[in-house]
Design a protein around this motif. Structure first.
Motif, short mmCIF file in Angstrom:
data_model
loop_
_atom_site.label_atom_id
_atom_site.label_comp_id
_atom_site.label_asym_id
_atom_site.label_seq_id
_atom_site.Cartn_x
_atom_site.Cartn_y
_atom_site.Cartn_z
N LEU A 195 -16.71 -8.96 -1.59
CA LEU A 195 -18.11 -8.62 -1.35
C LEU A 195 -18.29 -7.39 -0.46
O LEU A 195 -19.29 -6.68 -0.56
N THR A 196 -17.31 -7.13 0.39
CA THR A 196 -17.46 -6.02 1.35
C THR A 196 -16.69 -4.76 0.96
O THR A 196 -16.94 -3.69 1.51
N THR A 197 -15.75 -4.88 0.02
CA THR A 197 -14.99 -3.70 -0.41
C THR A 197 -15.27 -3.31 -1.86
O THR A 197 -15.01 -2.17 -2.25
N GLY A 198 -15.77 -4.27 -2.65
CA GLY A 198 -16.00 -3.99 -4.07
C GLY A 198 -14.72 -3.90 -4.87
O GLY A 198 -14.72 -3.45 -6.02
N ALA A 199 -13.61 -4.36 -4.31
CA ALA A 199 -12.32 -4.29 -5.01
C ALA A 199 -12.26 -5.35 -6.11
O ALA A 199 -12.92 -6.38 -6.05
N ARG A 200 -11.44 -5.08 -7.10
CA ARG A 200 -11.24 -6.02 -8.19
C ARG A 200 -10.34 -7.18 -7.73
O ARG A 200 -9.56 -7.04 -6.80
N LYS A 201 -10.44 -8.29 -8.45
CA LYS A 201 -9.65 -9.46 -8.10
C LYS A 201 -8.15 -9.13 -8.13
O LYS A 201 -7.41 -9.47 -7.20
N GLY A 202 -7.71 -8.46 -9.21
CA GLY A 202 -6.30 -8.13 -9.33
C GLY A 202 -5.81 -7.23 -8.22
O GLY A 202 -4.67 -7.35 -7.75
N GLU A 203 -6.67 -6.32 -7.77
CA GLU A 203 -6.29 -5.41 -6.68
C GLU A 203 -6.13 -6.17 -5.37
O GLU A 203 -5.18 -5.93 -4.61
N LEU A 204 -7.03 -7.11 -5.11
CA LEU A 204 -6.95 -7.88 -3.87
C LEU A 204 -5.75 -8.82 -3.87
O LEU A 204 -5.08 -8.99 -2.85
N LEU A 205 -5.49 -9.44 -5.02
CA LEU A 205 -4.38 -10.39 -5.09
C LEU A 205 -3.01 -9.72 -4.94
O LEU A 205 -2.03 -10.37 -4.64
N LYS A 206 -2.96 -8.40 -5.16
CA LYS A 206 -1.69 -7.67 -5.03
C LYS A 206 -1.46 -7.15 -3.60
O LYS A 206 -0.40 -6.60 -3.31
N LEU A 207 -2.45 -7.32 -2.73
CA LEU A 207 -2.30 -6.82 -1.37
C LEU A 207 -1.22 -7.59 -0.61
O LEU A 207 -1.15 -8.82 -0.68
N LYS A 208 -0.39 -6.84 0.11
CA LYS A 208 0.62 -7.44 0.98
C LYS A 208 0.20 -7.22 2.43
O LYS A 208 -0.69 -6.42 2.72
N TRP A 209 0.83 -7.94 3.34
CA TRP A 209 0.51 -7.76 4.75
C TRP A 209 0.80 -6.34 5.21
O TRP A 209 0.12 -5.80 6.09
N SER A 210 1.78 -5.71 4.58
CA SER A 210 2.11 -4.33 4.92
C SER A 210 1.05 -3.35 4.41
O SER A 210 1.05 -2.17 4.79
N SER A 211 0.15 -3.83 3.54
CA SER A 211 -0.92 -2.97 3.02
C SER A 211 -2.05 -2.80 4.02
O SER A 211 -2.92 -1.93 3.85
N ILE A 212 -2.06 -3.63 5.06
CA ILE A 212 -3.16 -3.64 6.03
C ILE A 212 -2.82 -2.83 7.27
O ILE A 212 -1.78 -3.05 7.90
N ASP A 213 -3.69 -1.89 7.61
CA ASP A 213 -3.56 -1.14 8.87
C ASP A 213 -4.65 -1.68 9.79
O ASP A 213 -5.83 -1.32 9.66
N PHE A 214 -4.25 -2.55 10.70
CA PHE A 214 -5.22 -3.21 11.58
C PHE A 214 -5.87 -2.23 12.56
O PHE A 214 -7.02 -2.43 12.96
N SER A 215 -5.16 -1.18 12.93
CA SER A 215 -5.70 -0.24 13.91
C SER A 215 -6.84 0.60 13.33
O SER A 215 -7.82 0.90 14.02
N THR A 216 -6.71 0.98 12.07
CA THR A 216 -7.75 1.80 11.43
C THR A 216 -8.68 0.98 10.56
O THR A 216 -9.61 1.51 9.97
N ARG A 217 -8.41 -0.32 10.44
CA ARG A 217 -9.20 -1.25 9.61
C ARG A 217 -9.28 -0.75 8.15
O ARG A 217 -10.33 -0.58 7.57
N VAL A 218 -8.09 -0.56 7.58
CA VAL A 218 -8.00 -0.05 6.21
C VAL A 218 -6.93 -0.82 5.45
O VAL A 218 -5.87 -1.16 6.00
N ALA A 219 -7.22 -1.12 4.17
CA ALA A 219 -6.22 -1.71 3.28
C ALA A 219 -5.87 -0.67 2.23
O ALA A 219 -6.75 0.00 1.68
N ARG A 220 -4.60 -0.51 1.95
CA ARG A 220 -4.16 0.50 0.98
C ARG A 220 -3.80 -0.15 -0.34
O ARG A 220 -2.96 -1.05 -0.39
N LEU A 221 -4.46 0.31 -1.41
CA LEU A 221 -4.10 -0.10 -2.76
C LEU A 221 -3.17 0.96 -3.32
O LEU A 221 -3.58 2.10 -3.56
N ASP A 222 -1.90 0.62 -3.52
CA ASP A 222 -0.94 1.60 -4.01
C ASP A 222 -1.28 2.05 -5.43
O ASP A 222 -1.10 3.21 -5.79
#
Length: 340
Positions: A195-222
């Motif tokens: 609801l807050t990123t507009g990302a697709r289900k498949g994109e979110l389900l592929k996220l790993k903990w290493s995809s999250i940058d807690f300092s900049t509050r960003v998730a990277r979709l490779d």
């Protein structure tokens, strides 16, 4: 002389060099298929030489589908199933012997199965991709073969009317509340991120903990649907929930309860949450539409919405233009309102 070598990907590559003939290279997922192909080619090259036709052997359609799927890097899980159906139609025919009339007959058969226009179009586009790969392949691009799917005589089908749903503010609140009490504790985080990123289900389900940058509050979709990497800005509530569930691993965030590198199957949890929140119809993908709706109603431009959603063209974002009618009205009033 044929040589077979195992690639790092696990596939087996056949390379055939014979005097007076061009080199032939093919890749197969199984070694037995590679051996069979090499024997087939070597058996036919003698005939080609006698006839004075030093050309690469045209593969049969089923064989070419296997080659296509070995290099396929798309995200559509239905591709293999659609090609399996097409193989049932003309799997043993040489690729260049398949014409537009055979393709059209196949599409008509699909229509008689009462499939929707959108579904038939997906079968059609999948088949076209296989022929495009053949036409552009170095071994066959000079064969003169033209993709039969693109011929004018091939039937065309209308896409289904859009059933996009935009959740109201109240529905969003009820859904999130139901997700908090789900037996799968990560459903709330998944829906909140959608609801807050507009990302697709498949994109979110592929996220790993290493995809999250807690300092900049960003998730990277490779890799996103259009094949390009994308950054997802994360809200403070999302970060707070991520911190609560944080693991010191590089596994998937939304992993299966059995395998940490396999996405969780959300179907049962999702249906239960919808029922509990009294929402009759809503696909998970509609959360993406709802995110776009929230932005447009808040006065953000369609360009900004398209940037967040990762749209490759403005035409994809145009579907939300009707939601911005009030902003359009305000613009017209402020600029044109003085004209009498």
């Amino acid at each position: 002389m044929a040589s077979i070598r195992k690639l790092q990907s696990g596939n087996f590559q056949v390379q055939i060099r014979l005097q007076g003939l061009p080199s032939i290279t093919k890749t197969f997922p199984k070694k037995k298929d590679a051996v069979a192909f090499s024997k087939q080619v070597e058996g036919n090259t003698e005939l080609h030489r006698k006839l004075g036709k030093a050309t690469a052997l045209i593969p049969i359609f089923r064989e070419w589908c296997n080659i296509y799927m070995a290099q396929y890097s798309g995200n559509d899980p239905s591709t293999a199933g659609r090609l399996y159906w097409w193989c049932g139609e003309f799997g043993d025919k040489p690729v260049t012997k398949i014409d537009e009339f055979m393709v059209d007959d196949g599409l008509i058969k699909l229509k008689k199965r009462n499939l929707t226009g959108s579904t038939i179009n997906r079968y059609k586009s999948t088949l076209s991709a296989v022929f495009i790969y053949f036409v552009q392949h170095p071994d066959f691009k000079r064969s003169g073969f033209i993709n039969p799917v693109r011929k004018e005589t091939v039937s065309r089908f209308k896409e289904n009317p859009s059933r996009d749903k935009f959740l109201t503010e109240n529905e969003q609140e009820r859904l999130l509340l139901a997700c908090r009490t789900s037996h799968w504790e990560r459903l709330y985080l998944l829906v909140l991120m959608a609801l807050t990123t507009g990302a697709r289900k498949g994109e979110l389900l592929k996220l790993k903990w290493s995809s999250i940058d807690f300092s900049t509050r960003v998730a990277r979709l490779d890799t996103s649907k259009n094949g390009k990497p994308r950054l997802l800005p994360l809200t403070h509530p999302v970060i707070k929930e991520l911190m609560r569930l944080r693991e010191n691993t590089d596994h998937l965030i939304f992993h299966s309860t059995i395998r940490e590198n396999t996405p969780f199957d959300i179907k049962k949890s999702w249906i239960k949450a919808l029922k509990q929140s009294n929402i009759d119809y809503c696909r998970f993908h509609d959360l993406r539409h709802t995110a776009a709706s929230n932005l447009v109603k808040a006065g953000r431009t369609l360009f900004e919405v398209g940037t967040l959603l990762g749209h490759s063209s403005t035409t994809m974002t145009a579907r939300y233009s009707h939601l911005a009618i009030q902003d359009t009205q305000n613009m017209v009033d402020s600029v044109m309102g003085v004209i009498k």
